[in-house]
Design a protein around this motif. Sequence first.
Motif, PDB file in Angstrom:
ATOM      1  N   THR A 145       2.214   6.159  -2.677  1.00  0.00           N
ATOM      2  CA  THR A 145       3.085   7.186  -2.108  1.00  0.00           C
ATOM      3  C   THR A 145       4.371   7.307  -2.926  1.00  0.00           C
ATOM      4  O   THR A 145       4.823   8.414  -3.227  1.00  0.00           O
ATOM      5  CB  THR A 145       3.424   6.863  -0.635  1.00  0.00           C
TER       6      THR A 145
ATOM      7  N   ASP B  58       0.812  -1.221   0.000  1.00  0.00           N
ATOM      8  CA  ASP B  58       0.000   0.000   0.000  1.00  0.00           C
ATOM      9  C   ASP B  58       0.847   1.275   0.000  1.00  0.00           C
ATOM     10  O   ASP B  58       0.316   2.376  -0.114  1.00  0.00           O
ATOM     11  CB  ASP B  58      -1.010   0.001   1.142  1.00  0.00           C
ATOM     12  N   LEU B  59       2.171   1.141   0.063  1.00  0.00           N
ATOM     13  CA  LEU B  59       3.053   2.303  -0.084  1.00  0.00           C
ATOM     14  C   LEU B  59       3.255   2.702  -1.544  1.00  0.00           C
ATOM     15  O   LEU B  59       3.766   3.785  -1.824  1.00  0.00           O
ATOM     16  CB  LEU B  59       4.430   2.015   0.526  1.00  0.00           C
TER      17      LEU B  59
ATOM     18  N   SER C 274       3.581   8.917  -6.204  1.00  0.00           N
ATOM     19  CA  SER C 274       3.293  10.341  -5.980  1.00  0.00           C
ATOM     20  C   SER C 274       4.582  11.149  -5.832  1.00  0.00           C
ATOM     21  O   SER C 274       4.701  12.250  -6.374  1.00  0.00           O
ATOM     22  CB  SER C 274       2.420  10.498  -4.736  1.00  0.00           C
ATOM     23  N   LYS C 275       5.552  10.602  -5.109  1.00  0.00           N
ATOM     24  CA  LYS C 275       6.834  11.299  -4.934  1.00  0.00           C
ATOM     25  C   LYS C 275       7.530  11.510  -6.277  1.00  0.00           C
ATOM     26  O   LYS C 275       8.073  12.575  -6.536  1.00  0.00           O
ATOM     27  CB  LYS C 275       7.753  10.529  -3.979  1.00  0.00           C
TER      28      LYS C 275
END
Length: 121
Positions: free
Chosen positions: A31, A27-28, A34-35
């Motif tokens: 993220t 689930d990372l 997005s980065k």
Amino acid sequence: MPLPTAWSHTDADLLGLIDANLQHPPDLLPTLISKVADGCDIAIASRYVQFHSIEEWSPLRAVISRMRLLASKPVQKPALAVKDPMSGFFVLRRKCISASLFKRPASSSYWKFWLEDTLIL
């Protein structure tokens, strides 16, 4: 399938990897993406950011992992602050790796490319 082989079958601008052992929570992934979408060239999920993520490791595994981390520091690019260069979960822009990666023999391992192509001077 070796990582370079898998990546050579896509023309995607973003490439990634997650180890199948699930040391990193999948689930990372949003993220990390997005980065990179926000301007980073590489986003790495580190096991060292939150201490509890390695607290179940055996003492020997923890020592070996830390030694590998310390051994990589002298050859890392000075501008990078990589906490976990042996991470098995990352997303990066295709432009950040050399075309030679895709020509490597099938026996090449991804972590070796990771150090050679992205982190070393």
